[in-house]
Design a protein around this motif. Structure first.
Motif, PDB file in Angstrom:
ATOM      1  N   PRO A  98       0.834  -1.211   0.000  1.00  0.00           N
ATOM      2  CA  PRO A  98       0.000   0.000   0.000  1.00  0.00           C
ATOM      3  C   PRO A  98       0.867   1.259   0.000  1.00  0.00           C
ATOM      4  N   CYS A  99       0.479   2.245  -0.780  1.00  0.00           N
ATOM      5  CA  CYS A  99       1.230   3.496  -0.806  1.00  0.00           C
ATOM      6  C   CYS A  99       0.312   4.646  -1.230  1.00  0.00           C
ATOM      7  N   ASP A 100       0.704   5.855  -0.874  1.00  0.00           N
ATOM      8  CA  ASP A 100      -0.026   7.060  -1.264  1.00  0.00           C
ATOM      9  C   ASP A 100       0.654   7.782  -2.426  1.00  0.00           C
ATOM     10  N   TYR A 101       1.958   7.542  -2.583  1.00  0.00           N
ATOM     11  CA  TYR A 101       2.729   8.101  -3.692  1.00  0.00           C
ATOM     12  C   TYR A 101       3.609   7.001  -4.266  1.00  0.00           C
ATOM     13  N   LEU A 102       3.717   6.961  -5.587  1.00  0.00           N
ATOM     14  CA  LEU A 102       4.624   6.030  -6.250  1.00  0.00           C
ATOM     15  C   LEU A 102       5.561   6.835  -7.135  1.00  0.00           C
ATOM     16  N   ILE A 103       6.854   6.780  -6.828  1.00  0.00           N
ATOM     17  CA  ILE A 103       7.866   7.496  -7.602  1.00  0.00           C
ATOM     18  C   ILE A 103       8.611   6.493  -8.471  1.00  0.00           C
ATOM     19  N   LEU A 104       8.677   6.775  -9.764  1.00  0.00           N
ATOM     20  CA  LEU A 104       9.295   5.867 -10.731  1.00  0.00           C
ATOM     21  C   LEU A 104      10.672   6.403 -11.137  1.00  0.00           C
ATOM     22  N   ALA A 105      11.704   5.783 -10.612  1.00  0.00           N
ATOM     23  CA  ALA A 105      13.077   6.160 -10.971  1.00  0.00           C
ATOM     24  C   ALA A 105      13.628   5.118 -11.934  1.00  0.00           C
ATOM     25  N   VAL A 106      12.996   5.044 -13.117  1.00  0.00           N
ATOM     26  CA  VAL A 106      13.331   3.998 -14.088  1.00  0.00           C
ATOM     27  C   VAL A 106      13.889   4.612 -15.369  1.00  0.00           C
ATOM     28  N   GLY A 107      14.681   5.664 -15.222  1.00  0.00           N
ATOM     29  CA  GLY A 107      15.327   6.266 -16.377  1.00  0.00           C
ATOM     30  C   GLY A 107      14.684   7.569 -16.811  1.00  0.00           C
ATOM     31  N   GLN A 108      15.398   8.264 -17.681  1.00  0.00           N
ATOM     32  CA  GLN A 108      14.941   9.540 -18.210  1.00  0.00           C
ATOM     33  C   GLN A 108      15.142   9.564 -19.721  1.00  0.00           C
ATOM     34  N   LYS A 109      14.481  10.497 -20.360  1.00  0.00           N
ATOM     35  CA  LYS A 109      14.592  10.626 -21.808  1.00  0.00           C
ATOM     36  C   LYS A 109      14.621  12.098 -22.200  1.00  0.00           C
ATOM     37  N   THR A 110      14.919  12.318 -23.474  1.00  0.00           N
ATOM     38  CA  THR A 110      15.037  13.669 -24.014  1.00  0.00           C
ATOM     39  C   THR A 110      13.820  13.998 -24.859  1.00  0.00           C
ATOM     40  N   ASP A 111      13.351  15.226 -24.766  1.00  0.00           N
ATOM     41  CA  ASP A 111      12.253  15.695 -25.620  1.00  0.00           C
ATOM     42  C   ASP A 111      12.843  16.106 -26.971  1.00  0.00           C
ATOM     43  N   VAL A 112      12.832  15.177 -27.923  1.00  0.00           N
ATOM     44  CA  VAL A 112      13.456  15.421 -29.229  1.00  0.00           C
ATOM     45  C   VAL A 112      12.421  15.624 -30.338  1.00  0.00           C
ATOM     46  N   SER A 113      11.141  15.664 -29.991  1.00  0.00           N
ATOM     47  CA  SER A 113      10.094  15.691 -31.009  1.00  0.00           C
ATOM     48  C   SER A 113      10.239  16.863 -31.982  1.00  0.00           C
ATOM     49  N   SER A 114      10.412  18.082 -31.459  1.00  0.00           N
ATOM     50  CA  SER A 114      10.505  19.255 -32.338  1.00  0.00           C
ATOM     51  C   SER A 114      11.776  19.233 -33.179  1.00  0.00           C
ATOM     52  N   PHE A 115      12.845  18.650 -32.657  1.00  0.00           N
ATOM     53  CA  PHE A 115      14.100  18.588 -33.399  1.00  0.00           C
ATOM     54  C   PHE A 115      14.043  17.515 -34.484  1.00  0.00           C
ATOM     55  N   GLU A 116      13.374  16.407 -34.169  1.00  0.00           N
ATOM     56  CA  GLU A 116      13.191  15.366 -35.180  1.00  0.00           C
ATOM     57  C   GLU A 116      12.368  15.899 -36.339  1.00  0.00           C
ATOM     58  N   THR A 117      11.347  16.701 -36.032  1.00  0.00           N
ATOM     59  CA  THR A 117      10.527  17.331 -37.070  1.00  0.00           C
ATOM     60  C   THR A 117      11.359  18.285 -37.928  1.00  0.00           C
ATOM     61  N   ALA A 118      12.361  18.915 -37.298  1.00  0.00           N
ATOM     62  CA  ALA A 118      13.210  19.877 -38.012  1.00  0.00           C
ATOM     63  C   ALA A 118      14.315  19.200 -38.815  1.00  0.00           C
ATOM     64  N   GLY A 119      14.366  17.869 -38.809  1.00  0.00           N
ATOM     65  CA  GLY A 119      15.335  17.152 -39.618  1.00  0.00           C
ATOM     66  C   GLY A 119      16.558  16.653 -38.876  1.00  0.00           C
ATOM     67  N   ILE A 120      16.576  16.768 -37.534  1.00  0.00           N
ATOM     68  CA  ILE A 120      17.703  16.236 -36.759  1.00  0.00           C
ATOM     69  C   ILE A 120      17.579  14.718 -36.706  1.00  0.00           C
ATOM     70  N   PRO A 121      18.631  13.977 -37.079  1.00  0.00           N
ATOM     71  CA  PRO A 121      18.543  12.510 -37.034  1.00  0.00           C
ATOM     72  C   PRO A 121      18.444  12.002 -35.597  1.00  0.00           C
ATOM     73  N   VAL A 122      17.456  11.165 -35.355  1.00  0.00           N
ATOM     74  CA  VAL A 122      17.206  10.633 -34.015  1.00  0.00           C
ATOM     75  C   VAL A 122      17.094   9.111 -34.095  1.00  0.00           C
ATOM     76  N   GLU A 123      17.759   8.431 -33.183  1.00  0.00           N
ATOM     77  CA  GLU A 123      17.677   6.971 -33.096  1.00  0.00           C
ATOM     78  C   GLU A 123      17.295   6.582 -31.674  1.00  0.00           C
ATOM     79  N   ARG A 124      16.176   5.896 -31.523  1.00  0.00           N
ATOM     80  CA  ARG A 124      15.699   5.410 -30.226  1.00  0.00           C
ATOM     81  C   ARG A 124      15.642   6.533 -29.191  1.00  0.00           C
ATOM     82  N   GLY A 125      15.151   7.684 -29.639  1.00  0.00           N
ATOM     83  CA  GLY A 125      14.949   8.793 -28.724  1.00  0.00           C
ATOM     84  C   GLY A 125      16.184   9.612 -28.418  1.00  0.00           C
ATOM     85  N   ARG A 126      17.303   9.322 -29.101  1.00  0.00           N
ATOM     86  CA  ARG A 126      18.537  10.058 -28.858  1.00  0.00           C
ATOM     87  C   ARG A 126      19.040  10.663 -30.170  1.00  0.00           C
TER      88      ARG A 126
END
Length: 611
Positions: A460-488
């Motif tokens: 039982p818990c009132d808060y669940l914190i997920l420390a399972v990694g982080q990622k980069t917000d690359v969506s706008s850069f990918e749209t602009a033609g920046i090559p992206v592989e697996r979110g990097r």
């Protein structure tokens, strides 16, 4: 005649020898020949052999002779194949683990270092004419001159030490408080007693002389070149610092109000006070023509194409500030939050009260420890950390120990199953976990697990914190033609983005989540490569005079550790937890440095023969 009687039993004396030998192996200097290393490990196994079975007794001796001939440059290609066949035979026919593991060790070396074997056979030397390097400098991702600034601290020239650090790292204060100090991992002083407390000495220096009172080097004449940097974290600010000193004009864009990235918004105040961080940042921004534009999101407030048109080069230092969520039902429930988001909300004062709440946390890295210890300071009723394997505790040991002292509870061998939510409030009510048992190690030497026959575990818990990694917000850069592989973002070791002239990228958005010092190293590499791309070859030197290196008597001396406030005192506030070294401790600790920049490093002896 009276005889000198050794103290302790034979086994006790052997244990002492093994402890000292372990220290030597832990201090094995970077840059050593890997085949020579494997041969030394083989000889340990040969000494362990009982001599009962022929493959182990005689076979390992023959393997050692072949390795010796390869190292001496007197072996042909047929010897390498004979070596492989011999080790395969020993691994299959030895009676016990001594012979099997020794043979497998050499087979591993043949798989890991085929280029080294080929070079020794064909060219009679290592692939790159291997030489021992300065361990602490090599292990530091930014290659800071560690012996140099420690020598300056010993001479009480703290401003000079800060200047020496800034040759490679413009964050002396921040790294003095949060760096994972990989420089200490191979410190040769450990052969004598224990590694030098390098981070502790750096912290002492920046406490004696504030970093913002030490001016940066004089800026080069203006080049008229304009560089845009997207992201004001450690990587982006590092690149800006060196580019500005070279004489270039720098414009930094960041979506946050203030510069600093995860140093400001992801590291708790008790580890890195923002006042201390600002000392480093103020010096960086004063290094030359640097302009900071905050609260600016690329793709929304300004397009990447517009930035590129106005700049001679662009450096993408986006970081990895978005916490991952798990692809399960309930992952978007109220009070389920990624650890990176949790820390950012706390730093901005935007998190609601969790006082008296039960907090569960999935993950065992440094971000997980920061989130767990922050939850304690926010007066959570309880904080429990769950991981699947012991290997998942990747945080530095000091952080894990600190969390335990402050009341964080740890459970391992429990894999995440799903989240139970309240149908009416849509808030998390519990997390379900599956008990695990340990299995075989995988090809990388990591522990594997499989489901236990025990029933799933409801917590039982009132808060669940997920420390399972982080990622980069690359969506706008990918749209602009920046090559992206697996979110990097796709960039090479020179930080150049593939197929885009004048665009560079480095740090977490290229490698995935890493440490501050790795981000700083990427920013440094990017700055000098951008300078080369623009047609220059600038160098940044502070040139403090390094004291003469004198021989060290190598008298065993205990390492000076940084003391911390009492856990019951520190867990109720966000005041810094670490105390300072005393003057006496700092002088003694800096005197332990063996000055490997002058002693004990260089080219290996030529004819190895029987080493």
């Amino acid at each position: 005649m009276k005889k000198l009687t050794p103290k302790g039993s034979m086994n006790e004396r052997i244990d002492t020898v093994l402890y000292k030998f372990r220290s030597r192996m832990n201090s094995y200097p970077p840059g050593m020949c890997p085949i020579a290393l494997y041969r030394s490990l083989l000889q340990i196994s040969m000494n362990q052999s009982c001599g009962k079975c022929i493959p182990c007794r005689d076979g390992l001796l023959e393997v050692d002779r072949m390795l010796q001939s390869i190292l001496a440059g007197s072996a042909g290609e047929e010897v390498v194949e004979k070596l492989r066949n011999m080790c395969e035979m020993i691994a299959l026919s030895s009676d016990c683990a001594i012979g099997i593991s020794a043979a497998q060790l050499i087979l591993d070396s043949l798989e890991q270092f085929p280029d080294e074997y080929e070079s020794h056979v064909k060219n009679n030397h290592c692939v790159t004419d291997v030489k021992q390097t300065i361990p602490c400098v090599t292990m530091c991702p930014a290659h800071v001159d560690v012996p140099g600034y420690i020598a300056l601290i010993k001479e009480e020239d703290y401003a000079g030490a800060i200047g020496k650090i800034r040759e490679r790292n413009p964050f002396p204060t921040a790294c003095a408080m949060v760096c994972e100090h990989p420089c200490e991992s191979r410190c040769r002083r450990a052969i004598v007693d224990d590694a030098v407390n390098i981070r502790g000495l750096k912290k002492y220096a920046v406490e004696c002389v504030k970093a913002d009172t030490v001016n940066p080097p004089k800026r080069n004449v203006s080049t008229g070149k304009k560089i845009a940097i997207i992201g004001a974290g450690p990587s982006g600010l590092t690149a800006a610092y060196y580019l500005a000193l070279m004489g270039h004009s720098v414009m930094i864009y960041d979506e946050h109000e203030k510069p600093g990235g995860m140093l400001r918004y992801g590291i708790p105040e008790y580890r890195l006070p923002k006042e201390a961080l600002d000392r480093d940042i103020n010096v960086i921004l004063s290094a030359g023509e640097i302009h900071f534009l905050g609260n600016t999101k690329i793709g929304k407030d300004i397009s990447f194409e517009e930035i590129r048109e106005k700049s001679d080069a662009v450096y993408l230092a986006l970081g990895a500030q978005i916490g991952n969520r798990m692809p399960v039902d309930g992952a978007n429930a109220k009070n389920v939050i990624p650890a990176a988001d949790f820390l950012q909300l706390v730093s901005k004062g935007e998190l609601g009260s969790i006082e008296g709440k039960r907090v569960a946390l999935i993950g065992g890295g440094n971000v997980a420890m920061d989130a767990a210890r922050t939850a304690v300071r926010l007066k959570a009723q309880s904080v429990h950390v769950f991981t699947r394997k012991r290997d998942d505790y990747t945080a530095v040991q000091e952080e894990i120990t600190g969390a335990m002292q402050e009341g964080v509870r740890f459970r391992t061998l429990l894999s995440f199953l799903n989240i139970e939510t309240d149908n009416e409030t849509e808030e998390v009510r519990a997390v379900w976990l599956q008990p695990e048992i340990v299995g075989e190690y995988d090809e990388y030497g990591m522990m594997t697990t499989e489901h236990s026959s025990n029933y799933p575990y409801r917590f039982p818990c009132d808060y669940l914190i997920l420390a399972v990694g982080q990622k980069t917000d690359v969506s706008s850069f990918e749209t602009a033609g920046i090559p992206v592989e697996r979110g990097r973002i796709s960039a090479n070791e020179e930080c150049m983005v593939k197929d885009l002239k004048g665009v560079f990228s480095g740090g977490d958005c290229v490698t995935g989540p890493s440490t501050a010092i790795n981000a700083i190293a990427a920013g440094q590499v990017a700055a000098f490569n951008i300078d080369e791309y623009l047609g220059y070859h600038h160098k940044v030197k502070t040139n403090p005079e390094i004291p003469v290196a004198l021989p060290n008597p190598c008298i065993p001396t205990a390492r000076a550790e940084l003391e911390e406030k009492d856990p019951f005192e520190r867990k109720d506030n966000f005041e810094p937890v670490e105390l300072s070294m005393t003057y006496e401790e700092a002088m003694r600790e800096s005197g332990r440095c063996l000055r490997c920049d002058h002693h004990g490093c260089g080219v290996l002896k030529g004819g190895r023969g029987d080493e």
